[in-house]
Motif scaffolding. Structure first.
Motif, PDB file in Angstrom:
ATOM      1  N   PRO A   1     -14.152   1.047  13.478  1.00 16.18           N
ATOM      2  CA  PRO A   1     -15.195   1.557  14.384  1.00 16.18           C
ATOM      3  C   PRO A   1     -16.224   2.376  13.599  1.00 16.18           C
ATOM      4  N   ASP A   2     -17.396   2.534  14.183  1.00 15.12           N
ATOM      5  CA  ASP A   2     -18.480   3.256  13.502  1.00 15.12           C
ATOM      6  C   ASP A   2     -18.031   4.638  13.036  1.00 15.12           C
ATOM      7  N   GLN A   3     -17.266   5.307  13.883  1.00 12.15           N
ATOM      8  CA  GLN A   3     -16.849   6.675  13.573  1.00 12.15           C
ATOM      9  C   GLN A   3     -15.961   6.747  12.330  1.00 12.15           C
ATOM     10  N   LEU A   4     -15.322   5.616  11.978  1.00 11.32           N
ATOM     11  CA  LEU A   4     -14.358   5.624  10.880  1.00 11.32           C
ATOM     12  C   LEU A   4     -14.708   4.625   9.786  1.00 11.32           C
ATOM     13  N   ARG A   5     -15.944   4.179   9.744  1.00  8.30           N
ATOM     14  CA  ARG A   5     -16.288   3.049   8.869  1.00  8.30           C
ATOM     15  C   ARG A   5     -16.071   3.362   7.390  1.00  8.30           C
ATOM     16  N   ASP A   6     -16.195   4.613   6.969  1.00 10.63           N
ATOM     17  CA  ASP A   6     -16.026   4.962   5.555  1.00 10.63           C
ATOM     18  C   ASP A   6     -14.710   5.705   5.276  1.00 10.63           C
ATOM     19  N   THR A   7     -13.837   5.737   6.275  1.00  5.80           N
ATOM     20  CA  THR A   7     -12.569   6.463   6.107  1.00  5.80           C
ATOM     21  C   THR A   7     -11.638   5.721   5.154  1.00  5.80           C
ATOM     22  N   GLU A   8     -10.934   6.476   4.314  1.00  5.97           N
ATOM     23  CA  GLU A   8      -9.956   5.906   3.397  1.00  5.97           C
ATOM     24  C   GLU A   8      -8.578   6.494   3.711  1.00  5.97           C
ATOM     25  N   TYR A   9      -7.691   5.665   4.215  1.00  2.00           N
ATOM     26  CA  TYR A   9      -6.324   6.108   4.507  1.00  2.00           C
ATOM     27  C   TYR A   9      -5.367   5.758   3.369  1.00  2.00           C
ATOM     28  N   TYR A  10      -5.393   4.515   2.968  1.00  4.91           N
ATOM     29  CA  TYR A  10      -4.451   4.073   1.938  1.00  4.91           C
ATOM     30  C   TYR A  10      -5.020   4.404   0.566  1.00  4.91           C
ATOM     31  N   ARG A  11      -4.332   5.287  -0.138  1.00  2.00           N
ATOM     32  CA  ARG A  11      -4.732   5.683  -1.485  1.00  2.00           C
ATOM     33  C   ARG A  11      -3.584   5.379  -2.439  1.00  2.00           C
ATOM     34  N   PRO A  12      -3.504   4.161  -2.922  1.00  2.00           N
ATOM     35  CA  PRO A  12      -2.376   3.768  -3.777  1.00  2.00           C
ATOM     36  C   PRO A  12      -2.338   4.565  -5.075  1.00  2.00           C
ATOM     37  N   THR A  13      -1.150   4.750  -5.571  1.00  2.00           N
ATOM     38  CA  THR A  13      -0.969   5.435  -6.849  1.00  2.00           C
ATOM     39  C   THR A  13      -1.058   4.414  -7.983  1.00  2.00           C
ATOM     40  N   ALA A  14      -0.960   4.927  -9.199  1.00  2.00           N
ATOM     41  CA  ALA A  14      -0.958   4.046 -10.370  1.00  2.00           C
ATOM     42  C   ALA A  14       0.460   3.895 -10.915  1.00  2.00           C
ATOM     43  N   LEU A  15       1.468   4.080 -10.043  1.00  2.00           N
ATOM     44  CA  LEU A  15       2.864   4.042 -10.456  1.00  2.00           C
ATOM     45  C   LEU A  15       3.496   2.695 -10.111  1.00  2.00           C
ATOM     46  N   GLY A  16       4.259   2.179 -11.052  1.00  2.00           N
ATOM     47  CA  GLY A  16       4.991   0.949 -10.803  1.00  2.00           C
ATOM     48  C   GLY A  16       4.086  -0.195 -10.413  1.00  2.00           C
ATOM     49  N   ALA A  17       4.617  -1.048  -9.518  1.00  2.00           N
ATOM     50  CA  ALA A  17       3.855  -2.219  -9.087  1.00  2.00           C
ATOM     51  C   ALA A  17       2.623  -1.841  -8.280  1.00  2.00           C
ATOM     52  N   GLU A  18       2.576  -0.597  -7.797  1.00  2.00           N
ATOM     53  CA  GLU A  18       1.426  -0.189  -6.998  1.00  2.00           C
ATOM     54  C   GLU A  18       0.168  -0.054  -7.854  1.00  2.00           C
ATOM     55  N   ALA A  19       0.336   0.026  -9.162  1.00  2.00           N
ATOM     56  CA  ALA A  19      -0.844   0.103 -10.037  1.00  2.00           C
ATOM     57  C   ALA A  19      -1.703  -1.137  -9.891  1.00  2.00           C
ATOM     58  N   SER A  20      -1.078  -2.325  -9.845  1.00  3.63           N
ATOM     59  CA  SER A  20      -1.852  -3.560  -9.660  1.00  3.63           C
ATOM     60  C   SER A  20      -2.405  -3.642  -8.249  1.00  3.63           C
ATOM     61  N   VAL A  21      -1.646  -3.121  -7.270  1.00  2.00           N
ATOM     62  CA  VAL A  21      -2.150  -3.078  -5.897  1.00  2.00           C
ATOM     63  C   VAL A  21      -3.382  -2.188  -5.830  1.00  2.00           C
ATOM     64  N   LYS A  22      -3.315  -1.071  -6.519  1.00  2.00           N
ATOM     65  CA  LYS A  22      -4.447  -0.131  -6.538  1.00  2.00           C
ATOM     66  C   LYS A  22      -5.716  -0.809  -7.078  1.00  2.00           C
TER      67      LYS A  22
END
Length: 457
Positions: free
Chosen positions: A421-442
């Motif tokens: 929605p417009d009110q949340l268009r620039d919101t960032e919820y998921y902030r992956p880490t650079a640890l383990g397999a999440e580094a490639s996800v990030k």
């Protein structure tokens, strides 16, 4: 009366009286258990619990000021809950009435309170009503205690090994002074043992104790004074039978076959041990996690409960840093259902080790909790028109679905368009880490987000 124990005139101190339990108000005979004979008679004889014995403490003010105040004593077994109740009765010259939470019902509770009220009405003594294991009372039984507490017909002293915020009704909790008792330290337990060896009420110096045997008894006691004295009594009996003047390590080990695991799966230990288990996994200490797992297994904890906690932990503290962690936890939970204990202990151990050594990330729980917080705060907004359902008659006339970019028609399968929605268009919820397999996800997520939000890519 079943479940009700009363000692008339128990508040009258007498030489040799050992307060508490069924021995209050009567001379304790020599054949009574050592733990009963050695029960402290005054607050100054208590070992440990310095926070309760300190000058000006609520308990000391209650005893020395002879105030009418109800107490809720919360602590592990063998830390002095029954003893404190007896000391309050003894030192304030009150009648001592004990209601068994195991055997008593509402009828017995009301009878005890009515008796205390009648005693006051005829100018008699005030009454200490001691309820051990109050967490075993139903809500109705706990409700039955309230009139006596509110009107101060009794000084209620309720003891529990469980967290009272889970097991005691709020009205009773709010009307009582909550005192937290701590497990005795090893030095405290050693002091209890030495007192019992020397005191005339105990072994009266007739039996010695080798240092290594003392250390063994202290270790097995696990902070429980009653258990320490029970073990000491058994060891002293074994030494006497063998014609020994002192208890050596071999005699102590023989007399005490095995220490019971200190864990109550229905009580506060339940919450403490499972908390330590999860925190050890989160901290990546597989050895500590296995220790707490073993304690729960040996105590008869429901393996399904353990498995559920592992499944939650796999997403809460690992997430996409190791996507296989959730699979391992779910597989362990299924194995518990399929094969049961004791074999499922192996599956639980495998999952525990897997999760403990896995790279950690709390990005998943942080993301969903942040999104939920925004929704609860009213940050909702309208669904963008191009994302709305356009499959019903008249939807297109309303502009639903107009301008929607089909991602599969776009390079890399990602389309630049607004989803939130417009009110949340620039919101960032998921902030992956650079640890383990999440580094490639990030790395991938950052590229995708740039494309979707039109910031290059």
């Amino acid at each position: 009366m079943d479940g009700l124990f009363e000692i008339p005139g128990a508040g009258q101190p007498a030489p040799g009286v050992v307060p508490g339990g069924g021995s209050l108000g009567a001379n304790t005979h020599a054949s009574a258990p050592l733990a009963v004979r050695m029960r402290p008679r005054t607050i100054d004889e208590l070992v440990g619990q310095q926070q309760l014995r300190a000058a000006g403490s609520p308990l000391r003010r209650l005893i020395e000021g002879d105030q009418s105040m109800s107490l809720l004593l919360w602590g592990p077994p063998g830390t002095g809950k029954t003893t404190i109740a007896a000391i309050v009765s003894q030192q304030t010259r009150r009648r001592f009435v004990e209601v068994s939470a195991v055997a008593a019902g509402v009828k017995e509770v009301r009878a005890a309170i009515d008796g205390a009220r009648a005693e006051l009405a005829r100018g008699g003594q005030e009454t200490v009503l001691f309820v051990d294991e109050v967490h075993r009372f139903t809500k109705a039984q706990q409700d039955a205690l309230l009139p006596g507490v509110e009107n101060r017909w009794v000084t209620l002293i309720a003891a529990t090994t469980e967290n009272p915020f889970f097991s005691v009704i709020s009205p009773l909790l709010s009307r009582s002074l909550l005192l937290r008792l701590q497990s005795l330290t090893d030095d405290d337990v050693a002091e209890v043992i030495d007192l019992a060896l020397a005191d005339d009420r105990g072994l009266a110096g007739e039996t010695g104790l080798d240092d290594d045997a003392r250390a063994h008894l202290v270790r097995l006691a696990g902070g429980d004074a009653r258990r320490a004295l029970t073990y000491l009594e058994a060891a002293a009996g074994a030494a006497a039978s063998n014609g020994l003047d002192a208890i050596d390590l071999e005699t102590a080990e023989t007399a005490v076959d095995q220490a019971a695991v200190r864990y109550d799966r229905q009580g506060d230990q339940h919450y403490d041990v499972i908390s330590a288990f999860i925190k050890s996994i989160r901290g990546s200490d597989a050895d500590a996690a296995l220790h707490y797992l073993a304690r729960m297994i040996e105590a008869g904890e429901d393996p399904r409960f353990i498995a559920r906690r592992l499944v939650v932990h796999a997403s809460e503290d690992i997430g996409l840093a190791d996507p296989t962690a959730l699979q391992a936890a779910v597989a362990a939970a299924q194995a518990v259902q399929l094969i049961g204990m004791p074999e499922a202990r192996i599956n639980l151990a495998q999952a525990t080790i897997h999760l403990a050594v896995a790279p950690k990330s709390n990005a998943v729980i942080t993301a969903i909790d942040a999104a939920i917080a925004d929704v609860r705060a009213g940050k909702i907004g309208q669904v963008p028109p191009h994302l709305r359902d356009a499959h019903y008659g008249g939807a297109k006339d309303l502009g639903h679905g107009k301008g929607y970019a089909y991602p599969h028609d776009e390079p890399y399968g990602v389309a630049e368009q607004q989803y939130a929605p417009d009110q949340l268009r620039d919101t960032e919820y998921y902030r992956p880490t650079a640890l383990g397999a999440e580094a490639s996800v990030k790395e991938r997520w950052e590229r995708i987000r740039r494309i979707v939000r039109g910031s290059g890519g």
